[in-house]
Design an enzyme around this catalytic site. Structure first.
Site, PDB file in Angstrom:
ATOM      1  N   ASP A   1       6.723  49.945  10.946  1.00 39.30           N
ATOM      2  CA  ASP A   1       6.211  50.249   9.611  1.00 39.30           C
ATOM      3  C   ASP A   1       6.816  49.264   8.628  1.00 39.30           C
ATOM      4  OD1 ASP A   1       4.464  52.359   9.984  1.00 39.30           O
ATOM      5  OD2 ASP A   1       6.072  53.838  10.015  1.00 39.30           O
TER       6      ASP A   1
ATOM      7  N   ASP B   1       5.122  64.353  -9.107  1.00 38.89           N
ATOM      8  CA  ASP B   1       5.224  63.578  -7.868  1.00 38.89           C
ATOM      9  C   ASP B   1       6.698  63.300  -7.574  1.00 38.89           C
ATOM     10  OD1 ASP B   1       5.061  61.865  -5.760  1.00 38.89           O
ATOM     11  OD2 ASP B   1       3.610  60.496  -6.675  1.00 38.89           O
TER      12      ASP B   1
ATOM     13  N   GLU C   1       8.219  56.512  -5.528  1.00 43.11           N
ATOM     14  CA  GLU C   1       7.253  55.766  -6.333  1.00 43.11           C
ATOM     15  C   GLU C   1       6.850  56.556  -7.572  1.00 43.11           C
ATOM     16  OE1 GLU C   1       7.023  56.296  -3.150  1.00 43.11           O
ATOM     17  OE2 GLU C   1       6.756  54.403  -2.062  1.00 43.11           O
TER      18      GLU C   1
ATOM     19  N   PHE D   1       0.071  63.182  -1.924  1.00 39.53           N
ATOM     20  CA  PHE D   1      -0.463  62.033  -1.186  1.00 39.53           C
ATOM     21  C   PHE D   1      -0.719  62.429   0.265  1.00 39.53           C
ATOM     22  CE2 PHE D   1       0.167  58.492   1.697  1.00 39.53           C
ATOM     23  CZ  PHE D   1      -0.671  57.519   1.152  1.00 39.53           C
TER      24      PHE D   1
ATOM     25  N   ALA E   1      -2.194  60.623   4.047  1.00 34.54           N
ATOM     26  CA  ALA E   1      -2.535  59.355   4.694  1.00 34.54           C
ATOM     27  C   ALA E   1      -4.044  59.166   4.775  1.00 34.54           C
ATOM     28  CB  ALA E   1      -1.920  59.302   6.091  1.00 34.54           C
TER      29      ALA E   1
ATOM     30  N   ARG F   1      -5.106  58.525   0.912  1.00 35.26           N
ATOM     31  CA  ARG F   1      -4.323  57.433   0.315  1.00 35.26           C
ATOM     32  C   ARG F   1      -4.257  57.546  -1.212  1.00 35.26           C
ATOM     33  NH1 ARG F   1      -6.234  51.982   1.770  1.00 35.26           N
ATOM     34  NH2 ARG F   1      -8.326  52.839   1.860  1.00 35.26           N
ATOM     35  N   MET F   2      -4.245  58.772  -1.722  1.00 38.85           N
ATOM     36  CA  MET F   2      -4.151  59.024  -3.164  1.00 38.85           C
ATOM     37  C   MET F   2      -3.298  60.261  -3.413  1.00 38.85           C
ATOM     38  SD  MET F   2      -8.001  58.448  -4.696  1.00 38.85           S
ATOM     39  CE  MET F   2      -8.636  59.873  -3.810  1.00 38.85           C
TER      40      MET F   2
ATOM     41  N   ASP G   1       8.703  58.804  11.580  1.00 40.93           N
ATOM     42  CA  ASP G   1       9.470  59.975  11.151  1.00 40.93           C
ATOM     43  C   ASP G   1       8.596  61.138  10.695  1.00 40.93           C
ATOM     44  OD1 ASP G   1       8.507  59.025   8.779  1.00 40.93           O
ATOM     45  OD2 ASP G   1      10.451  58.495   7.923  1.00 40.93           O
TER      46      ASP G   1
END
EC number: 7.2.2.6
Length: 698
Positions: A324, A361, A365, A393, A395, A398-399, A535
């Site tokens: 990754d 959030d 990030e 979020f 996968a 992707r938001m 992970d």
């Protein structure tokens, strides 16, 4: 703690902390207690029921019983003196003992580590939370899978589980050796906790994920002790070859009296036994188990728990490593670096919607966006009552973002994903969006688009940094013939920039969890062995598919169940060390096998000429070592054969020195050192022993 201002009110957000790898805990090879226990175990392993598990050394033990009988009943042996039979008997006994000692010493190191882990396994009381909220105290040993447990500051976590409520710092030093506490919180990939660790701040509610005796710590103890160790396919194959060689030499030695009778002289049984033991590959036969156990032990010393020796061996044969980007190749702390409005939107509008999408959030990030907005002095006027449901979020999408109570929806995420979301609401795409996104990507950053409703307001510029030394490490892997592949959710331009900077061979951009499985399968269809790290729960299928799957201890239970290795330090780059250890294990086994077989060649020249010189005087020409006498030659070779095993134990435990190089160079180097050395060392060793033995033989 960081305050987030929402119309005069404060929402406290805990900042995350990142720990560094702790020092590796290990047992010294020659610790007094370990050596003492190894002596005892070596004696106990002399039991034929134990010895039969090692066919080569079992043959040596049978030889010991035969010569012991000849020593007790001298009339059965008329061609050699009694002292010779007694000496051969003792040397054979020590040969078997040294082989057992090597294995017991390797096992002892694992047991010492297991004992330290057992100290962490204490039966404490747990606070079970019932459905009606009532709390009941029970012994941790009575907990069952699915129980809800409240763990407060200063209390030990009673069993493996996942955090379902709260956030706390957890001291995992009892398991990992790392003193710095780690953050555990509900949701995400860092919700997994391990029994035997301690909560050092706040409190959490966990759901127990294992029944008594099935916890991660229980499995660690069993694995480290070697209770579940099985021979690997390569070990079985090598054992088959060595047993075949032993059978060939056994047939040759058994039929040898027919040949000597034809020549007019007889060979005593004790000499035949000594000849057989000298010719069969006892060196590698005595060290084979120790090499395998020590290989797993070296992985453990790196704070990596291997579920089987097969996993360690597979690491040595790896052709492709899939990594990754975030947290492995880069530091993974992508922080907001700038806000770029698009179209006719203003930076104030972009700041407002960027903050709204991030106010709840808890990812690094998301927090960095809030920090950036506040540091630039932007303000927004939204009451706490208007804040609706947070959209985490995923996968697949992707938001992430928020659905406000007013009905408005705000999202931030990958540019392509946000474009699709806006277009699904019949929104228009600003003409300069792609240009600005490409500019960020070319600089190695990650663009996140921010949209509210059917309007895109701009981009958040996230910046990450490649870890120092990664290019050099990837170059070492390239020299080893291993291809590196980087998987990332970033767009192709960002991925290409990071890949070039880091020096990886290939990359997969805009990668989803199912894409990783496809990449692994594609490599495996080409006949390659693949390793990867992960992970999260979404990494579990790929970890299971990979030949070597290294899961992070800080990750989810699903990831750890799917993997065949677990890194207790949760450092994804450690996969590179694991591969090196695997290669070292295979090289050590191969090098000592080469050395053992080369030894047999030298011992052949020591024994055969001495045995036949009396009947065939011309054989004296082959006595190039100038040994004292036939009996001295046989004893010297037999004694050297026994002594070489303990002399090689440190090498078997530590492993041979490994440096990244091509396969051909590696093969030539090992043949030169262990092939030529395997022939030369016995010539010198047997001659030195003969000089000593000759002093006692007239």
């Amino acid at each position: 703690m960081r305050p987030v201002i929402v119309k005069g009110k404060h929402v406290q957000v805990m900042s995350s902390s990142k720990r560094e790898d702790g020092e590796v805990r290990s047992a010294k090879t020659m610790d007094r207690d370990i050596v003492s226990n190894a002596f005892k175990q070596a004696v106990l392993k002399l039991n034929p029921k134990q010895m039969i598990k090692n066919p080569i050394m079992f043959v040596v033990e049978i030889g010991f019983f035969i010569t012991l009988l000849l020593s007790v009943v001298p009339s059965l042996s008329t061609n050699v003196p009694l002292w010779f039979n007694i000496t051969v008997t003792l040397v054979l006994l020590f040969t078997v003992f040294f082989a057992n000692f090597a294995e017991a010493l390797a096992e002892g190191r694992g047991k010492a580590q297991a004992d330290s882990l057992k100290q962490s396994k204490k039966d404490v009381y747990a606070n079970i939370v019932k459905e009606n909220g009532e709390i009941t105290r029970v012994l941790a040993s009575n907990l069952k899978k699915g129980d809800m447990v409240l763990v407060k500051q200063g209390e030990m976590i009673p069993g493996d589980g996942e955090v379902i409520r709260g956030l706390a710092s957890v001291d995992e030093s009892a398991i990992t050796g790392e003193s710095a506490p780690v953050m555990k919180e509900a949701g995400g990939d860092f919700c997994s906790v391990t029994g035997g660790t301690m909560v050092v701040s706040d409190e959490i509610t966990i759901r127990i994920t294992s029944n008594p005796g099935e916890s991660f710590l229980d499995k660690m103890i069993l694995l480290v002790e070697g209770a579940t160790r099985q021979k690997t396919p390569n070990e079985i194959a090598l054992n088959t070859v060595l047993i075949s060689l032993t059978l060939i030499f056994l047939i040759a030695v058994v039929t040898l009296p027919l040949f000597t009778n034809y020549l007019g002289f007889q060979i005593d049984t004790s000499i035949l036994v000594a000849l057989l033991v000298c010719l069969i590959p006892t060196t590698i036969g005595g060290l084979l188990s120790a090499i395998g156990i020590a290989g797993m032990d070296r992985v453990t010393k790196f704070n990596v728990l291997a579920m089987s020796g097969k996993a360690v061996e597979a690491a040595g044969d790896i052709n492709t490593i899939i990594l990754d980007k975030t947290g492995t190749i880069t530091f993974g702390n992508r922080m907001a670096h700038a806000l770029l409005p698009v179209g006719n939107e203003t930076i104030e509008q972009l700041a407002k919607w960027a903050a709204l999408s991030s106010v709840l959030d808890e990812t690094p990030e998301g927090r960095s966006v809030m920090d950036y907005v506040q540091s630039k002095g932007f303000s927004y006027n939204v009451s706490k009552e208007e804040i609706g449901e947070f959209v985490p979020f995923k996968a697949e999408t992707r938001m992430s973002g928020m659905d406000l109570k007013s009905g408005e929806k705000v999202r931030k995420g990958a540019v392509g994903a946000v474009i699709d979301w806006v277009q699904s609401q019949r929104g228009k795409i600003p003409t300069d969006l792609h240009q600005k996104a490409d500019l960020i990507a070319k600089e190695g950053g990650t663009p996140l688009a921010v949209a509210a409703g059917n309007r895109i307001f701009g981009l958040i510029y996230l910046k990450d940094t490649v870890k120092p030394g990664m290019r050099e490490r990837f170059e070492q892997l390239r020299q080893m013939g291993i291809k590196t592949m980087m998987c990332t959710g970033d767009n192709p331009l960002t991925a290409a920039t990071i890949a070039k900077e880091a020096g990886v061979d290939e990359f997969v951009a805009e990668c989803k969890p199912e894409d990783k499985i496809a990449v692994i399968k594609a490599e495996q269809e080409l006949g390659k062995l693949v390793a990867m790290t992960g992970d999260g729960t979404n990494d579990a299928p790929a970890l299971a598919q990979a030949d070597v799957g290294l899961a992070m201890n800080s990750g989810t239970a699903a990831a750890k169940e799917a993997a065949n290795m677990i890194d207790l330090d949760s450092n994804p780059t450690k996969i590179i060390e694991v591969v090196a250890i695997g290669k070292q294990l295979l090289m050590t086994r191969g090098a000592l096998t080469t050395f053992s077989i080369a030894n047999d060649v030298a011992k052949y020249f020591a024994i055969i000429p001495a045995m036949f010189t009396v009947a065939i005087p011309q054989m004296e020409a082959l006595n190039i070592m100038g040994l004292h006498s036939p009996l001295s030659a046989i004893l010297s070779a037999l004694i050297f054969n026994a002594l070489i095993i303990p002399m090689l134990i440190p090498l078997a435990m530590k492993g041979i020195a490994y440096k990244p190089m091509s396969s051909n160079t590696l093969l030539f180097r090992n043949l030169l050192i262990y092939g030529f050395g395997g022939v030369l060392v016995p010539f010198i060793g047997i001659k030195l022993v003969d000089l000593v033995v000759g002093l006692f033989i007239s």
